[in-house]
Write an enzyme that holds these catalytic residues in place. Structure first.
Site: not given
Ligand SMILES: *Cc1c(COP(=O)(O)O)cnc(C)c1O
Length: 465
Positions: A112
């Site tokens: 993120k």
């Molecule tokens: C947010 C997240 C996901 C999922 O990603 P999306 O974009 O919501 O599909 C998978 N793994 C981790 C560690 C995340 O923080």
């Protein structure tokens, strides 16, 4: 470049407006009206460039009407300066044709950060230019919240409120949200699960009086700027294993579908991606939908990969928009069905369109532990549970097609999920030194009921701007 809503009823906006707004006023998600194209030569020329330089080339055609080259370059440089790895998104090899893209070297140890750090910078530039202030409200299953707080803490023109499901995030995730000391940061523990947090967020956006009064802005993966910044590492990693001269596939641990949808856009831009493989944990609604066209909610079961414990996968709406030939009315009807009946069925044509790009698979809890243990043994790589789900699903995809290189996205650092990692491997993953004192910092958090009026009252009272 204009941005249009997946439900076809909201005005088209510039990149800057779409970014500051988040969700469209018709409840839809913004997507670019057209997708910029890169030639084979332009893609080949990305080989060997810095991550920042590729980011600039990839993002520029989407943002050029809002940000000058200097502004975009500056934002990108500042965004990645705090990462713990000079390659930003290093690629490791797991097996002859299987690669792991490590996306966890940012300040909060999950992928993120790649998008959130950039949009923190872009928000700052745009808000200063417009002399405007916003209240950011975000819903998180754990990682979005900490990444948003890290990106916006201390900013003059921004208050940031993060809703997370009480008791359902890991201790590291919670502490990353509750320990920043800046007055513009507000961590809210909601009585409910992640889908409740996300539903409350959507309700706030649909309360136009409140939305306008507080200058509501969203930085969840519904925000197109987030998706955009995530396109970059599909290019850097694919080029590193031989694109555009050979096709590459990706497996993506998936919840809200933002990350994998960025891969779809990379493909639409000309990157030769063969398969985009959706990896889900025991909350397998997307796997069921890809296999049988049936999107039916069954209730979220908490798992050891909490960032994927999701049933209302908001960005899947963007994939449906493409699959339905960009028909906003059709997408609107599906989303209404989901809201009223808890399910919808994807049409035969649209399923055909989805299957041109996407495969899927699901990995349960026991198998996730096995994969963490086995990968450590065979490669020395310690996976977080989300990344392990990805690796498990990728291994099945590689059996179907051993010739195409597979890149699996490692979405979080193992130290974010020490209990599961330790159970699987007997190894206690250490936090990087820059956050080693996380467990000594004081926490600040407000418990909130799953109630729209109370939440709105709290935000009105607490925001400073
Ligand atoms: C947010 C997240 C996901 C999922 O990603 P999306 O974009 O919501 O599909 C998978 N793994 C981790 C560690 C995340 O923080």
């Amino acid at each position: 470049m204009r941005y249009i809503s997946t439900r076809g009823q909201a005005p088209a906006l510039s990149f800057g407006e779409a970014m500051l707004t988040g969700l469209a006023r018709d409840g839809g998600l913004y997507v670019p009206e057209t997708v910029p194209q890169f030639t084979q030569d332009e893609i080949a020329a990305m080989a060997g460039l810095s991550y920042e330089e590729v980011a600039f080339r990839v993002m520029k055609p989407f943002t050029a009407e809002t940000f000058s080259d200097e502004e975009l370059k500056g934002a990108i440089t500042r965004a990645y300066a705090g990462f713990g790895h000079v390659a930003r998104a290093p690629l490791k090899q797991l097996a002859p044709n299987h690669f792991l893209l490590e996306l966890f070297h940012g300040p909060t140890l999950a992928f993120k950060d790649f998008a959130m750090q950039v949009i923190g910078q872009l928000f700052q530039i745009e808000l200063a230019k417009q002399n405007r202030k916003v209240t950011i409200v975000g819903a998180t299953s754990g990682d979005t919240g900490s990444a948003a707080i890290e990106a916006f803490r201390g900013l003059e023109n921004v208050d940031v409120f993060i809703l997370f499901p009480h008791g359902r995030v890991s201790e590291v995730q919670r502490r990353q949200m509750t320990t920043p000391i800046e007055g513009n940061v507000h961590a809210l523990a909601l009585e409910g699960d992640f889908d409740d947090c996300q539903a409350k967020l959507k309700d706030m956006f649909n309360d136009f009086t409140f939305r306008d009064e507080v200058g509501l802005a969203g930085v969840n993966s519904i925000n197109f700027a987030r998706v955009l910044a995530q396109i970059v590492y599909y290019f850097t990693s694919a080029v590193a294993v031989g694109a555009p001269h050979r096709k590459v596939s990706f497996t993506v641990p998936t919840g809200n579908f933002g990350d994998i949808f960025a891969g779809f856009l990379a493909k639409e831009m000309g990157l030769p991606i063969d398969r985009l493989v959706i990896a889900t944990n025991q909350n397998d609604i997307l796997d069921r939908c890809i296999k049988a066209g049936d999107y039916t909610k069954r209730g979220v079961k908490p798992s050891m990969s909490p960032s994927m414990d999701i049933e209302v996968s908001s960005n899947f709406e963007r994939a449906l928009f493409w699959a339905y030939g960009r028909d906003g009315a059709a997408v609107s009807a599906l989303m209404d069905e989901l809201k009223t009946q808890g399910s919808f069925t994807v049409s035969k044509n649209a399923m055909g369109a989805l299957l041109e790009h996407y495969d899927s698979g699901s990995v349960g809890e026991g198998r996730t532990l096995e994969i963490i243990a086995k990968t450590l043994k065979t490669t020395g790589e310690l996976l977080c549970p989300h990344s392990a789900v990805g690796v498990g699903v990728a291994m099945e995809a590689i059996e179907r097609d051993p010739a195409t290189p597979m890149i699996t996205l490692a979405t979080a650092h193992p130290a974010k999920f020490p209990a599961a990692v330790n159970e699987a491997s007997g190894v206690h993953p250490e936090l990087p030194p820059r956050m080693a004192d996380l467990f000594e910092r004081e926490e600040r958090v407000t418990r909130v009921p799953n109630d729209l009026a109370e939440l709105e009252a709290l935000i009105r009272k607490e925001r400073r701007v």
